[in-house]
Write an enzyme that holds these catalytic residues in place. Structure first.
Site, PDB file in Angstrom:
ATOM      1  N   PRO A   1       0.843  -1.198   0.000  1.00 35.35           N
ATOM      2  CA  PRO A   1       0.000   0.000   0.000  1.00 35.35           C
ATOM      3  C   PRO A   1       0.880   1.250   0.000  1.00 35.35           C
ATOM      4  CG  PRO A   1       0.085  -0.963   2.196  1.00 35.35           C
ATOM      5  CD  PRO A   1       0.815  -1.905   1.294  1.00 35.35           C
ATOM      6  N   MET A   2       0.588   2.183  -0.911  1.00 37.25           N
ATOM      7  CA  MET A   2       1.328   3.444  -0.982  1.00 37.25           C
ATOM      8  C   MET A   2       0.344   4.580  -1.217  1.00 37.25           C
ATOM      9  SD  MET A   2       4.687   2.407  -3.262  1.00 37.25           S
ATOM     10  CE  MET A   2       3.751   1.463  -4.488  1.00 37.25           C
ATOM     11  N   ALA A   3       0.284   5.510  -0.278  1.00 39.74           N
ATOM     12  CA  ALA A   3      -0.629   6.641  -0.407  1.00 39.74           C
ATOM     13  C   ALA A   3      -0.264   7.455  -1.645  1.00 39.74           C
ATOM     14  CB  ALA A   3      -0.568   7.521   0.839  1.00 39.74           C
TER      15      ALA A   3
ATOM     16  N   GLN B   1      -6.347  -0.995   3.869  1.00 36.32           N
ATOM     17  CA  GLN B   1      -5.463  -0.601   4.974  1.00 36.32           C
ATOM     18  C   GLN B   1      -6.042   0.585   5.724  1.00 36.32           C
ATOM     19  OE1 GLN B   1      -1.530   1.548   4.740  1.00 36.32           O
ATOM     20  NE2 GLN B   1      -0.743  -0.462   5.340  1.00 36.32           N
TER      21      GLN B   1
ATOM     22  N   CYS C   1       3.952   3.526   8.304  1.00 40.56           N
ATOM     23  CA  CYS C   1       4.129   4.786   7.574  1.00 40.56           C
ATOM     24  C   CYS C   1       5.035   5.727   8.352  1.00 40.56           C
ATOM     25  CB  CYS C   1       2.772   5.440   7.320  1.00 40.56           C
ATOM     26  SG  CYS C   1       2.901   7.008   6.416  1.00 40.56           S
TER      27      CYS C   1
ATOM     28  N   LYS D   1       1.199  -4.136   9.028  1.00 43.15           N
ATOM     29  CA  LYS D   1       2.442  -3.706   8.382  1.00 43.15           C
ATOM     30  C   LYS D   1       3.226  -2.839   9.353  1.00 43.15           C
ATOM     31  CE  LYS D   1       4.296  -2.061   3.986  1.00 43.15           C
ATOM     32  NZ  LYS D   1       5.354  -1.148   4.447  1.00 43.15           N
TER      33      LYS D   1
ATOM     34  N   ASN E   1       9.698  -6.507   2.949  1.00 44.72           N
ATOM     35  CA  ASN E   1       9.485  -5.274   2.187  1.00 44.72           C
ATOM     36  C   ASN E   1      10.707  -4.374   2.342  1.00 44.72           C
ATOM     37  OD1 ASN E   1       7.722  -2.264   2.791  1.00 44.72           O
ATOM     38  ND2 ASN E   1       7.926  -3.159   0.777  1.00 44.72           N
TER      39      ASN E   1
ATOM     40  N   ASP F   1      13.386  -2.105  -0.686  1.00 44.09           N
ATOM     41  CA  ASP F   1      14.490  -2.148  -1.648  1.00 44.09           C
ATOM     42  C   ASP F   1      14.488  -3.392  -2.532  1.00 44.09           C
ATOM     43  OD1 ASP F   1      15.233   0.202  -0.479  1.00 44.09           O
ATOM     44  OD2 ASP F   1      17.068  -0.548   0.455  1.00 44.09           O
TER      45      ASP F   1
ATOM     46  N   ARG G   1       8.078   0.864  -3.987  1.00 42.70           N
ATOM     47  CA  ARG G   1       8.647   1.779  -4.987  1.00 42.70           C
ATOM     48  C   ARG G   1       9.183   1.058  -6.211  1.00 42.70           C
ATOM     49  NH1 ARG G   1      12.913   4.752  -1.490  1.00 42.70           N
ATOM     50  NH2 ARG G   1      12.892   2.706  -0.461  1.00 42.70           N
TER      51      ARG G   1
END
Length: 347
Positions: free
Chosen positions: A23-25, A77, A107, A146, A207, A209, A232
């Protein structure tokens, strides 16, 4: 060697592979989730949603909660610092069709941590336990968590938090290999993830890199984790899910997407953004994604990427963006670094 272990399971949901979209805002909206799932993600998790239902009527929150047409399991999430409010948010999301509830304690953003949410919660293990107990008790669907490795280098409490999670009934745990004060700086470390995997029996997702099939295999082998979670590394490169899955299954790389597939995926993604957000916001949100696609394309050095981004960012209409993408791939493929469209030169 191919990974022959049983695939991870979250409650009744057995994942089809070991590759998960993090999940990425501002990134993992419905168009991006659908694209990543189509290209091989075994599970996709929606953008972080506040636990305060009073804020759900904003346009941004409604869009973040929109999972129309997505196949299951639908993972939502939630973030916040109050156990009762998080429990109520979990109930409401489950009532609206969420099949997995994920709690954000990872986060690092200031605006989240300043509200004693996200990774800030890792400083208070008693509150962590209270939240986990409340949310798990509130819903019948599986609850996941997470986290980061800790709040800072002197408070690397990921193993203790993982044990609290397992005791509370959390069904799976994703761990970013950095503490909060690192944000996204430096390199992720995997020793803590390996220690967490040894400490608990629930599925653990590594999670941080992970940006290639070989890196994914190395991290899984080193940590013993059950899956990798890609954040990313998927920006501008949604094919990473297919590539990692193929490598883990067969022990060899698969062919990269050709120019036609890259063009179709980018054009389809931008069209989906326009449809989802409307033309005004869709045009603007497409700009950051185009930048990520360019950054992931090895044909372009940093100067060329900057020129192309500037040209794309000057466009105001959906059709101009479609024409740009068509010309980008047709002319770049034919003439290397020569490109111009709609009278706007990138050179």
């Amino acid at each position: 060697m191919p990974d022959s272990r049983p695939l991870p399971q979250i409650g009744r949901h057995r994942l089809p592979n070991r590759v998960i979209l993090a999940p990425m805002a501002g990134v993992t909206d419905r168009p991006f989730r659908q694209l990543c799932r189509r290209l091989g993600a075994g599970l996709v998790v929606g953008e972080m949603v506040t636990s305060d239902p009073a804020l759900w009527n904003t346009r941004k929150s409604r869009q973040r909660m929109d999972h129309t047409g997505e196949p299951g399991p639908r993972a939502v999430q939630i973030a916040g610092g109050d156990a009762d409010m998080l429990a109520e948010a979990a109930r409401l999301n489950a009532a609206q069709g969420a099949e997995i509830i994920d709690i954000n304690m990872g986060c690092p953003a200031k605006k989240v941590c300043n509200k004693a949410a996200g990774s800030a919660l890792l400083r208070d293990e008693a509150l962590v336990a209270e939240i986990l107990d409340a949310v798990v008790a509130a819903v019948e669907v599986p609850v996941t968590l997470k986290i980061r490795t800790g709040w800072c280098a002197d408070s690397n409490n990921g193993v203790r938090v993982a044990r609290l999670a397992e005791s509370a009934g959390i069904q799976a745990l994703a761990v970013h290999g950095r503490h909060r004060q690192q944000r996204y700086q430096g390199e992720a470390e995997y020793d803590t993830i390996a220690a967490i995997k040894q400490a608990v029996s629930i599925p653990v997702f590594a999670n941080g890199d992970i940006d290639s099939p070989r890196k994914a295999a190395e991290v899984l082998d080193y940590t013993g984790a059950d899956a990798v979670m890609i954040g990313r590394g998927a920006q501008g490169n949604p094919w990473i899910f297919r590539e990692i899955d193929h490598y883990l299954r067969y022990g060899r790389t698969c062919p990269p997407p050709d120019m036609n597939e890259r063009a179709d995926a980018l054009l389809g993604h931008v069209r989906a953004l326009h449809d989802f957000y409307g033309h005004y916001m869709g045009v603007r949100i497409a700009r950051k994604h185009l930048g990520w696609y360019l950054a992931a394309d090895r044909r372009f050095d940093s100067d060329r990427q900057r020129e192309l981004r500037a040209a794309f960012n000057a466009l105001e209409q959906p059709n101009e963006q479609y024409d740009f993408i068509d010309d980008l791939f047709s002319l770049e493929g034919a003439t290397g670094l020569s490109w111009a469209t709609n009278g706007i030169s990138a050179a």
